[in-house]
Write a protein that holds these residues in place. Structure first.
Motif, PDB file in Angstrom:
ATOM      1  N   ILE A   1     -42.023   9.320  22.806  1.00 43.78           N
ATOM      2  CA  ILE A   1     -42.697   8.073  22.415  1.00 43.78           C
ATOM      3  C   ILE A   1     -42.220   7.642  21.030  1.00 43.78           C
ATOM      4  O   ILE A   1     -42.325   8.412  20.073  1.00 43.78           O
ATOM      5  N   ASP A   2     -41.686   6.420  20.934  1.00 41.67           N
ATOM      6  CA  ASP A   2     -41.291   5.905  19.624  1.00 41.67           C
ATOM      7  C   ASP A   2     -42.124   4.707  19.195  1.00 41.67           C
ATOM      8  O   ASP A   2     -41.973   4.205  18.080  1.00 41.67           O
ATOM      9  N   GLY A   3     -43.000   4.227  20.082  1.00 46.22           N
ATOM     10  CA  GLY A   3     -43.858   3.101  19.731  1.00 46.22           C
ATOM     11  C   GLY A   3     -43.172   1.759  19.822  1.00 46.22           C
ATOM     12  O   GLY A   3     -43.820   0.722  19.660  1.00 46.22           O
ATOM     13  N   ALA A   4     -41.874   1.751  20.073  1.00 49.58           N
ATOM     14  CA  ALA A   4     -41.123   0.498  20.169  1.00 49.58           C
ATOM     15  C   ALA A   4     -40.732   0.267  21.632  1.00 49.58           C
ATOM     16  O   ALA A   4     -41.379  -0.483  22.354  1.00 49.58           O
ATOM     17  N   ASP A   5     -39.674   0.935  22.062  1.00 49.27           N
ATOM     18  CA  ASP A   5     -39.242   0.798  23.458  1.00 49.27           C
ATOM     19  C   ASP A   5     -39.962   1.763  24.385  1.00 49.27           C
ATOM     20  O   ASP A   5     -39.968   1.566  25.602  1.00 49.27           O
ATOM     21  N   ASN A   6     -40.530   2.815  23.830  1.00 46.72           N
ATOM     22  CA  ASN A   6     -41.136   3.856  24.657  1.00 46.72           C
ATOM     23  C   ASN A   6     -42.559   4.136  24.200  1.00 46.72           C
ATOM     24  O   ASN A   6     -42.781   4.534  23.051  1.00 46.72           O
ATOM     25  N   VAL A   7     -43.520   3.927  25.101  1.00 49.18           N
ATOM     26  CA  VAL A   7     -44.925   4.157  24.791  1.00 49.18           C
ATOM     27  C   VAL A   7     -45.435   5.310  25.651  1.00 49.18           C
ATOM     28  O   VAL A   7     -44.769   5.772  26.580  1.00 49.18           O
ATOM     29  N   HIS A   8     -46.623   5.778  25.308  1.00 57.10           N
ATOM     30  CA  HIS A   8     -47.263   6.861  26.061  1.00 57.10           C
ATOM     31  C   HIS A   8     -47.703   6.347  27.430  1.00 57.10           C
ATOM     32  O   HIS A   8     -48.093   5.179  27.577  1.00 57.10           O
ATOM     33  N   LEU A   9     -47.643   7.211  28.419  1.00 56.61           N
ATOM     34  CA  LEU A   9     -48.084   6.837  29.761  1.00 56.61           C
ATOM     35  C   LEU A   9     -49.521   6.324  29.756  1.00 56.61           C
ATOM     36  O   LEU A   9     -49.861   5.349  30.448  1.00 56.61           O
ATOM     37  N   LEU A  10     -50.410   6.958  28.969  1.00 58.71           N
ATOM     38  CA  LEU A  10     -51.804   6.520  28.923  1.00 58.71           C
ATOM     39  C   LEU A  10     -51.946   5.115  28.347  1.00 58.71           C
ATOM     40  O   LEU A  10     -52.948   4.439  28.604  1.00 58.71           O
ATOM     41  N   HIS A  11     -50.964   4.695  27.561  1.00 57.39           N
ATOM     42  CA  HIS A  11     -50.962   3.327  27.026  1.00 57.39           C
ATOM     43  C   HIS A  11     -51.074   2.310  28.161  1.00 57.39           C
ATOM     44  O   HIS A  11     -51.681   1.246  28.007  1.00 57.39           O
ATOM     45  N   GLU A  12     -50.469   2.668  29.321  1.00 55.02           N
ATOM     46  CA  GLU A  12     -50.384   1.731  30.446  1.00 55.02           C
ATOM     47  C   GLU A  12     -51.398   1.995  31.547  1.00 55.02           C
ATOM     48  O   GLU A  12     -51.589   1.153  32.418  1.00 55.02           O
ATOM     49  N   LEU A  13     -52.061   3.148  31.539  1.00 54.42           N
ATOM     50  CA  LEU A  13     -52.941   3.497  32.660  1.00 54.42           C
ATOM     51  C   LEU A  13     -54.321   2.875  32.566  1.00 54.42           C
ATOM     52  O   LEU A  13     -54.995   2.699  33.594  1.00 54.42           O
ATOM     53  N   LEU A  14     -54.794   2.578  31.344  1.00 54.27           N
ATOM     54  CA  LEU A  14     -56.173   2.111  31.186  1.00 54.27           C
ATOM     55  C   LEU A  14     -56.233   0.590  31.120  1.00 54.27           C
ATOM     56  O   LEU A  14     -55.345  -0.068  30.581  1.00 54.27           O
ATOM     57  N   ASP A  15     -57.333   0.041  31.664  1.00 58.05           N
ATOM     58  CA  ASP A  15     -57.522  -1.408  31.728  1.00 58.05           C
ATOM     59  C   ASP A  15     -58.788  -1.824  30.994  1.00 58.05           C
ATOM     60  O   ASP A  15     -59.695  -1.010  30.763  1.00 58.05           O
ATOM     61  N   GLU A  16     -58.866  -3.122  30.655  1.00 61.03           N
ATOM     62  CA  GLU A  16     -60.039  -3.660  29.959  1.00 61.03           C
ATOM     63  C   GLU A  16     -61.202  -3.906  30.905  1.00 61.03           C
ATOM     64  O   GLU A  16     -62.337  -4.066  30.457  1.00 61.03           O
ATOM     65  N   GLN A  17     -60.938  -3.955  32.204  1.00 60.63           N
ATOM     66  CA  GLN A  17     -61.968  -4.159  33.214  1.00 60.63           C
ATOM     67  C   GLN A  17     -61.770  -3.150  34.346  1.00 60.63           C
ATOM     68  O   GLN A  17     -60.659  -2.647  34.543  1.00 60.63           O
ATOM     69  N   PRO A  18     -62.843  -2.849  35.103  1.00 61.57           N
ATOM     70  CA  PRO A  18     -62.656  -1.981  36.274  1.00 61.57           C
ATOM     71  C   PRO A  18     -61.622  -2.597  37.215  1.00 61.57           C
ATOM     72  O   PRO A  18     -61.704  -3.777  37.551  1.00 61.57           O
ATOM     73  N   THR A  19     -60.646  -1.805  37.608  1.00 60.78           N
ATOM     74  CA  THR A  19     -59.537  -2.319  38.416  1.00 60.78           C
ATOM     75  C   THR A  19     -59.275  -1.367  39.575  1.00 60.78           C
ATOM     76  O   THR A  19     -58.853  -0.223  39.354  1.00 60.78           O
ATOM     77  N   PRO A  20     -59.526  -1.814  40.800  1.00 67.02           N
ATOM     78  CA  PRO A  20     -59.268  -0.934  41.937  1.00 67.02           C
ATOM     79  C   PRO A  20     -57.810  -0.482  41.962  1.00 67.02           C
ATOM     80  O   PRO A  20     -56.902  -1.237  41.598  1.00 67.02           O
ATOM     81  N   ILE A  21     -57.592   0.761  42.380  1.00 65.96           N
ATOM     82  CA  ILE A  21     -56.240   1.282  42.512  1.00 65.96           C
ATOM     83  C   ILE A  21     -55.710   0.886  43.875  1.00 65.96           C
ATOM     84  O   ILE A  21     -56.217   1.340  44.906  1.00 65.96           O
ATOM     85  N   SER A  22     -54.730   0.013  43.889  1.00 63.42           N
ATOM     86  CA  SER A  22     -54.206  -0.494  45.155  1.00 63.42           C
ATOM     87  C   SER A  22     -53.200   0.483  45.740  1.00 63.42           C
ATOM     88  O   SER A  22     -52.816   1.473  45.113  1.00 63.42           O
TER      89      SER A  22
END
Length: 419
Positions: free
Chosen positions: A132-153
């Protein structure tokens, strides 16, 4: 296309050794019933394309590169564990910090941990900061969580690994950059990284890992900051200092003021995924100062010069970012260890969103961010905030039997003194 291991990444990878693993451990405490590994795997498959380094492995010897793992299988990185009877979660987490990540595959794994007090469960993600460098590469958890409940399709994007499995080689580096001198520096980092940055760290003697954690209301910290005329960051550092003081006392160590690395977010012109860079700051913690209020005032004085800088990023800017940036920011903060100045304590304070975050349709209650100690560090404290709560996650080279109590006691004293 294979990407060469950068100078900073080489330094970080050199600190990770079989006898003394170095990685980070993010613990999400989540409401509801735990998902099946297949359900979590489907969510990861949908989002991992936004964190592509989590599908890449190290390739090559000497001059290494990040390449797509052609045998990548999300299921191989997922585990489901029920906390064994008689085992504390602190003991289990300490064991995870002592287990090396598999260098033959992408440097992460995730565990659905059940059997916790009250029937709750946690998602525990281990990852190496070099991902993770914070620029081109972020943590996986950065992308897994949402601001609202979101069904997993059920929809999962198609992905095929790049055909290029090999490290690019020196000539490849020269072809792929416009600055030949930079190519030489990058190549030197890959060729000499383990020797230049690893010799001082090499050890064959494992050190035991010890962890402790506690959480408190953000509103209490904000009230103290307003009353004293300092920042919430100062209060957080003061509470962590109390934990370090108690650790010294519990271990029958002479009270002394250790040097702490306290990374701070500074402006980068909005060019990175985090909206900031993370710069090292060193502070001598006032452990030997007698009272809680005096320790807080001393810390506020020590940090004022950086706070007055127009490069310091406002907390609101950090907490309003898309996704869930705290795990990425914690990884980038850990990388400041490469700045080279010896220190005994790491305090990484990472503010998170003031509103809830969701893993699918399950609400995340807290993030605890642990990191292995490395180099001369004796104590590492990861501080995270989410939805009005602040967590302190500590790891150390010796037991932390009173860390949580000392921190809570310090908070109580400060609350009473500012009334």
């Amino acid at each position: 296309m294979a990407a060469s291991v950068s100078r900073t990444e080489a330094q970080l990878l050199a600190r990770d050794q079989p006898a003394q693993p170095w990685h980070q451990l993010s613990v999400l405490v989540v409401d509801g019933r735990p998902p099946a590994a297949s359900e979590l795997g489907r969510l990861i498959a949908q989002r991992i394309g936004y964190a592509p380094r989590f599908r890449q492995k190290l390739a090559g010897t000497g001059l290494q590169a990040w390449v797509d793992d052609r045998g990548f299988n999300i299921a191989g990185h997922l585990h489901s564990v029920t906390l064994p009877s008689g085992t504390t979660i602190e003991g289990w987490l300490a064991e995870q910090l002592a287990v090396p990540l598999d260098r033959l595959h992408p440097l992460w794994d995730a565990t659905i941990l059940t059997g916790l007090v009250g029937g709750s469960w946690a998602l525990v993600v281990r990852a190496h900061p070099a991902l993770i460098d914070g620029a081109d590469n972020v943590h996986l958890l950065h992308e897994l969580l949402d601001e609202q409940p979101t069904p997993i399709s059920a929809d999962v994007p198609d992905w095929r690994p790049s055909e290029d499995e090999a490290a690019p080689g020196f000539a490849g580096l020269l072809r792929n950059v416009t600055d030949p001198l930079r190519a030489v520096r990058e190549a030197a980092a890959g060729l000499g990284g383990l020797a230049e940055y690893g010799v001082r760290q090499v050890t064959t003697v494992p050190e035991p890992r010890h962890v402790a954690a506690v959480e408190c209301p953000l509103a209490d910290l904000a009230a103290i900051a307003r009353a004293v005329g300092c920042t919430v960051h100062d209060v957080i550092v003061a509470l962590a200092t109390a934990g370090v003081r108690g650790w010294q006392v519990a271990g029958d160590k002479p009270l002394h003021d250790p040097v702490a690395l306290i990374p701070l977010a500074v402006d980068d012109g909005g060019t990175s995924a985090l909206g900031c860079q993370v710069a090292p700051q060193y502070v001598q913690l006032p452990v030997t100062t007698i009272t809680a209020r005096e320790r807080l005032i001393a810390i506020a004085t020590l940090t004022q010069a950086r706070i007055d800088s127009d490069r310091l990023v406002p907390v609101a800017q950090l907490t309003d970012l898309a996704g869930f940036p705290p795990p990425s920011t914690h990884a980038v903060a850990a990388a400041t260890v490469t700045s080279g100045r010896p220190h005994q304590v790491l305090i990484a304070n990472v503010p998170g969103p003031a509103t809830p975050r969701w893993l699918g349709e399950r609400r995340v209650r807290a993030l605890h961010a642990f990191a292995s100690t490395v180099d001369d560090q004796q104590v590492s404290v990861g501080v995270s905030s989410l939805d009005g709560r602040v967590t302190f996650a500590a790891s150390a080279i010796a037991p932390l039997p009173t860390f949580a109590r000392d921190l809570v006691d310090e908070l109580g004293v400060l609350r009473r003194e500012v009334r």
